[in-house]
Design a protein around this motif. Structure first.
Motif, PDB file in Angstrom:
ATOM      1  N   ILE A  42       0.505  12.210   4.351  1.00  0.00           N
ATOM      2  CA  ILE A  42      -0.222  13.173   3.519  1.00  0.00           C
ATOM      3  C   ILE A  42      -1.632  13.383   4.073  1.00  0.00           C
ATOM      4  O   ILE A  42      -2.132  12.594   4.864  1.00  0.00           O
ATOM      5  CB  ILE A  42      -0.309  12.701   2.049  1.00  0.00           C
ATOM      6  CG1 ILE A  42      -0.922  11.298   1.975  1.00  0.00           C
ATOM      7  CG2 ILE A  42       1.035  12.726   1.371  1.00  0.00           C
ATOM      8  CD1 ILE A  42      -1.109  10.781   0.578  1.00  0.00           C
ATOM      9  N   LYS A  43      -2.252  14.470   3.612  1.00  0.00           N
ATOM     10  CA  LYS A  43      -3.638  14.729   3.976  1.00  0.00           C
ATOM     11  C   LYS A  43      -4.526  13.654   3.351  1.00  0.00           C
ATOM     12  O   LYS A  43      -4.502  13.440   2.148  1.00  0.00           O
ATOM     13  CB  LYS A  43      -4.073  16.104   3.483  1.00  0.00           C
ATOM     14  CG  LYS A  43      -3.362  17.269   4.170  1.00  0.00           C
ATOM     15  CD  LYS A  43      -3.745  17.374   5.626  1.00  0.00           C
ATOM     16  CE  LYS A  43      -3.055  18.529   6.316  1.00  0.00           C
ATOM     17  NZ  LYS A  43      -3.285  18.525   7.786  1.00  0.00           N
ATOM     18  N   GLY A  44      -5.310  13.013   4.198  1.00  0.00           N
ATOM     19  CA  GLY A  44      -6.173  11.951   3.685  1.00  0.00           C
ATOM     20  C   GLY A  44      -7.465  12.459   3.098  1.00  0.00           C
ATOM     21  O   GLY A  44      -8.114  11.750   2.338  1.00  0.00           O
ATOM     22  N   TYR A  45      -7.861  13.692   3.484  1.00  0.00           N
ATOM     23  CA  TYR A  45      -9.169  14.219   3.083  1.00  0.00           C
ATOM     24  C   TYR A  45     -10.245  13.173   3.401  1.00  0.00           C
ATOM     25  O   TYR A  45     -10.202  12.564   4.459  1.00  0.00           O
ATOM     26  CB  TYR A  45      -9.141  14.680   1.630  1.00  0.00           C
ATOM     27  CG  TYR A  45      -8.127  15.787   1.406  1.00  0.00           C
ATOM     28  CD1 TYR A  45      -8.215  16.985   2.117  1.00  0.00           C
ATOM     29  CD2 TYR A  45      -7.055  15.641   0.518  1.00  0.00           C
ATOM     30  CE1 TYR A  45      -7.271  18.008   1.948  1.00  0.00           C
ATOM     31  CE2 TYR A  45      -6.121  16.663   0.348  1.00  0.00           C
ATOM     32  CZ  TYR A  45      -6.226  17.844   1.058  1.00  0.00           C
ATOM     33  OH  TYR A  45      -5.297  18.840   0.912  1.00  0.00           O
ATOM     34  N   SER A  46     -11.180  12.949   2.529  1.00  0.00           N
ATOM     35  CA  SER A  46     -12.308  12.076   2.892  1.00  0.00           C
ATOM     36  C   SER A  46     -11.942  10.600   2.979  1.00  0.00           C
ATOM     37  O   SER A  46     -12.740   9.796   3.477  1.00  0.00           O
ATOM     38  CB  SER A  46     -13.471  12.269   1.912  1.00  0.00           C
ATOM     39  OG  SER A  46     -14.123  13.490   2.175  1.00  0.00           O
ATOM     40  N   ILE A  47     -10.750  10.210   2.535  1.00  0.00           N
ATOM     41  CA  ILE A  47     -10.292   8.847   2.769  1.00  0.00           C
ATOM     42  C   ILE A  47     -10.235   8.563   4.270  1.00  0.00           C
ATOM     43  O   ILE A  47     -10.440   7.435   4.727  1.00  0.00           O
ATOM     44  CB  ILE A  47      -8.908   8.624   2.128  1.00  0.00           C
ATOM     45  CG1 ILE A  47      -9.004   8.613   0.603  1.00  0.00           C
ATOM     46  CG2 ILE A  47      -8.274   7.330   2.635  1.00  0.00           C
ATOM     47  CD1 ILE A  47      -9.590   7.369   0.005  1.00  0.00           C
ATOM     48  N   GLN A  48      -9.981   9.611   5.071  1.00  0.00           N
ATOM     49  CA  GLN A  48      -9.893   9.452   6.520  1.00  0.00           C
ATOM     50  C   GLN A  48     -11.202   8.972   7.138  1.00  0.00           C
ATOM     51  O   GLN A  48     -11.215   8.494   8.274  1.00  0.00           O
ATOM     52  CB  GLN A  48      -9.499  10.779   7.174  1.00  0.00           C
ATOM     53  CG  GLN A  48      -8.106  11.272   6.844  1.00  0.00           C
ATOM     54  CD  GLN A  48      -7.028  10.405   7.439  1.00  0.00           C
ATOM     55  OE1 GLN A  48      -6.638   9.411   6.838  1.00  0.00           O
ATOM     56  NE2 GLN A  48      -6.541  10.762   8.598  1.00  0.00           N
ATOM     57  N   LYS A  49     -12.292   9.119   6.405  1.00  0.00           N
ATOM     58  CA  LYS A  49     -13.573   8.654   6.934  1.00  0.00           C
ATOM     59  C   LYS A  49     -13.579   7.137   7.119  1.00  0.00           C
ATOM     60  O   LYS A  49     -14.348   6.613   7.922  1.00  0.00           O
ATOM     61  CB  LYS A  49     -14.713   9.132   6.033  1.00  0.00           C
ATOM     62  CG  LYS A  49     -14.870  10.656   6.085  1.00  0.00           C
ATOM     63  CD  LYS A  49     -15.770  11.218   5.008  1.00  0.00           C
ATOM     64  CE  LYS A  49     -15.800  12.750   5.089  1.00  0.00           C
ATOM     65  NZ  LYS A  49     -16.537  13.379   3.983  1.00  0.00           N
ATOM     66  N   LEU A  50     -12.713   6.426   6.395  1.00  0.00           N
ATOM     67  CA  LEU A  50     -12.547   4.998   6.635  1.00  0.00           C
ATOM     68  C   LEU A  50     -12.020   4.754   8.041  1.00  0.00           C
ATOM     69  O   LEU A  50     -12.547   3.918   8.786  1.00  0.00           O
ATOM     70  CB  LEU A  50     -11.568   4.402   5.619  1.00  0.00           C
ATOM     71  CG  LEU A  50     -12.002   4.330   4.157  1.00  0.00           C
ATOM     72  CD1 LEU A  50     -10.811   3.937   3.290  1.00  0.00           C
ATOM     73  CD2 LEU A  50     -13.138   3.333   3.986  1.00  0.00           C
ATOM     74  N   ALA A  51     -10.958   5.465   8.407  1.00  0.00           N
ATOM     75  CA  ALA A  51     -10.358   5.296   9.729  1.00  0.00           C
ATOM     76  C   ALA A  51     -11.320   5.736  10.820  1.00  0.00           C
ATOM     77  O   ALA A  51     -11.414   5.102  11.883  1.00  0.00           O
ATOM     78  CB  ALA A  51      -9.048   6.082   9.810  1.00  0.00           C
ATOM     79  N   LEU A  52     -12.044   6.823  10.576  1.00  0.00           N
ATOM     80  CA  LEU A  52     -13.009   7.313  11.556  1.00  0.00           C
ATOM     81  C   LEU A  52     -14.101   6.279  11.803  1.00  0.00           C
ATOM     82  O   LEU A  52     -14.467   5.991  12.951  1.00  0.00           O
ATOM     83  CB  LEU A  52     -13.605   8.631  11.071  1.00  0.00           C
ATOM     84  CG  LEU A  52     -14.667   9.286  11.949  1.00  0.00           C
ATOM     85  CD1 LEU A  52     -14.141   9.541  13.353  1.00  0.00           C
ATOM     86  CD2 LEU A  52     -15.156  10.585  11.305  1.00  0.00           C
ATOM     87  N   ALA A  53     -14.629   5.704  10.736  1.00  0.00           N
ATOM     88  CA  ALA A  53     -15.650   4.665  10.877  1.00  0.00           C
ATOM     89  C   ALA A  53     -15.106   3.461  11.635  1.00  0.00           C
ATOM     90  O   ALA A  53     -15.793   2.890  12.497  1.00  0.00           O
ATOM     91  CB  ALA A  53     -16.164   4.246   9.507  1.00  0.00           C
ATOM     92  N   CYS A  54     -13.868   3.075  11.334  1.00  0.00           N
ATOM     93  CA  CYS A  54     -13.266   1.938  12.038  1.00  0.00           C
ATOM     94  C   CYS A  54     -13.138   2.220  13.529  1.00  0.00           C
ATOM     95  O   CYS A  54     -13.356   1.325  14.361  1.00  0.00           O
ATOM     96  CB  CYS A  54     -11.894   1.624  11.450  1.00  0.00           C
ATOM     97  SG  CYS A  54     -11.950   0.719   9.884  1.00  0.00           S
TER      98      CYS A  54
END
Length: 271
Positions: A42-54
């Motif tokens: 599914i689309k993570g929207y701003s939850i994806q910022k966790l993965a980006l930061a990691c």
């Protein structure tokens, strides 16, 4: 055992009340309390910022990105929505990588995503995520390598990211402490699981939310970790819901966000 049943029943009740399609995973220690369609992409929207930061911190852990490196905030980088940089009347700030990541996680700054793209291009972000063991969590690159959309994930992979982060097995001790410290900060998001908790209780929760809308309705996501009083991770939760009503309501009155708040009290009680 009673805490497990309590969380499971509370999740089913709140899901029913909020409506929409839910995809979730909640664990109490090493025990799975909720496992609900958690492998749906599914689309993570701003939850994806966790993965980006990691991804950026993993590169820093390898000695390939200095958290003190400075990046200039140009007017062309600035986009609206969540965050703070778009509120400035002028730009040209010299920002550290650590500062950009703080804005990315604490206030979910959308401009910070673009700054991250200038530091680590989208294809490389995906390569790092794959190297960390995430098979399906990806940003969506564009023709410009420095620009990307936040992309897709699953409730299970987001849960596992947070569980490994809290356990100290995903990033270095320094990067883990930094990221969790920002996610637990008092200046962060409080409309969801932390909404009805006391100040001291809120400090025991590291959380990140994501919200948007599409043709099916609203999406309201939240994921994080509850820590026990001794500082050990006690509950890891990943709550994704889409196809929801009230697409224009981005506040604490949204049915799914109310559900998160109710679950927050239950999860805290299980620690």
């Amino acid at each position: 055992m009673m805490a497990l049943v309590h969380v499971r029943r509370a999740y089913a009740r709140q899901k029913r009340r909020a409506g929409g399609d839910w995809h979730a995973r909640i664990t109490l220690g090493s025990t799975v309390a909720v496992e609900d369609d958690d492998e749906r992409l599914i689309k993570g929207y701003s939850i994806q910022k966790l993965a980006l930061a990691c991804a950026l911190l993993a590169k820093a852990d390898r000695g390939e990105l200095d958290p003190g490196r400075r990046v200039r905030l140009e007017r062309a980088d600035v986009i609206g929505g969540s965050g703070l940089y778009h509120l400035q009347p002028v730009h040209g700030d010299e920002l550290t990588v650590a500062g950009v990541l703080t804005a990315l996680l604490l206030v979910s700054d959308n401009t910070a995503v673009r700054l991250c793209g200038r530091l680590v291009p989208g294809p490389e972000v995906n390569e790092i995520l794959a190297s960390l063991g995430f098979a399906r969590t990806r940003v969506e690159p564009t023709a410009d390598p420095a620009r990307f959309f936040l992309g897709d994930t699953t409730a299970r992979e987001t849960h596992d990211l947070l569980a490994r982060l809290a356990a100290g097995t995903l990033l270095s001790p320094q990067s883990s402490a930094f990221m969790l410290g920002v996610l637990r900060a008092a200046a962060g998001y409080h409309d969801g699981v932390r909404r009805d908790l006391s100040g001291p209780a809120r400090a025991r929760v590291a959380t990140k939310h994501g919200a948007d809308r599409d043709t099916r309705g609203a999406a309201r996501h939240e994921a994080g970790v509850f820590f026990a009083e001794d500082g050990t991770p006690a509950v890891v939760y990943s709550l994704f819901a889409d196809g929801l009503p009230a697409a224009a309501d981005y506040g604490p009155t949204h049915p799914a966000v109310r559900a998160h708040a109710a679950l927050g009290r239950i999860m805290l009680g299980s620690c």
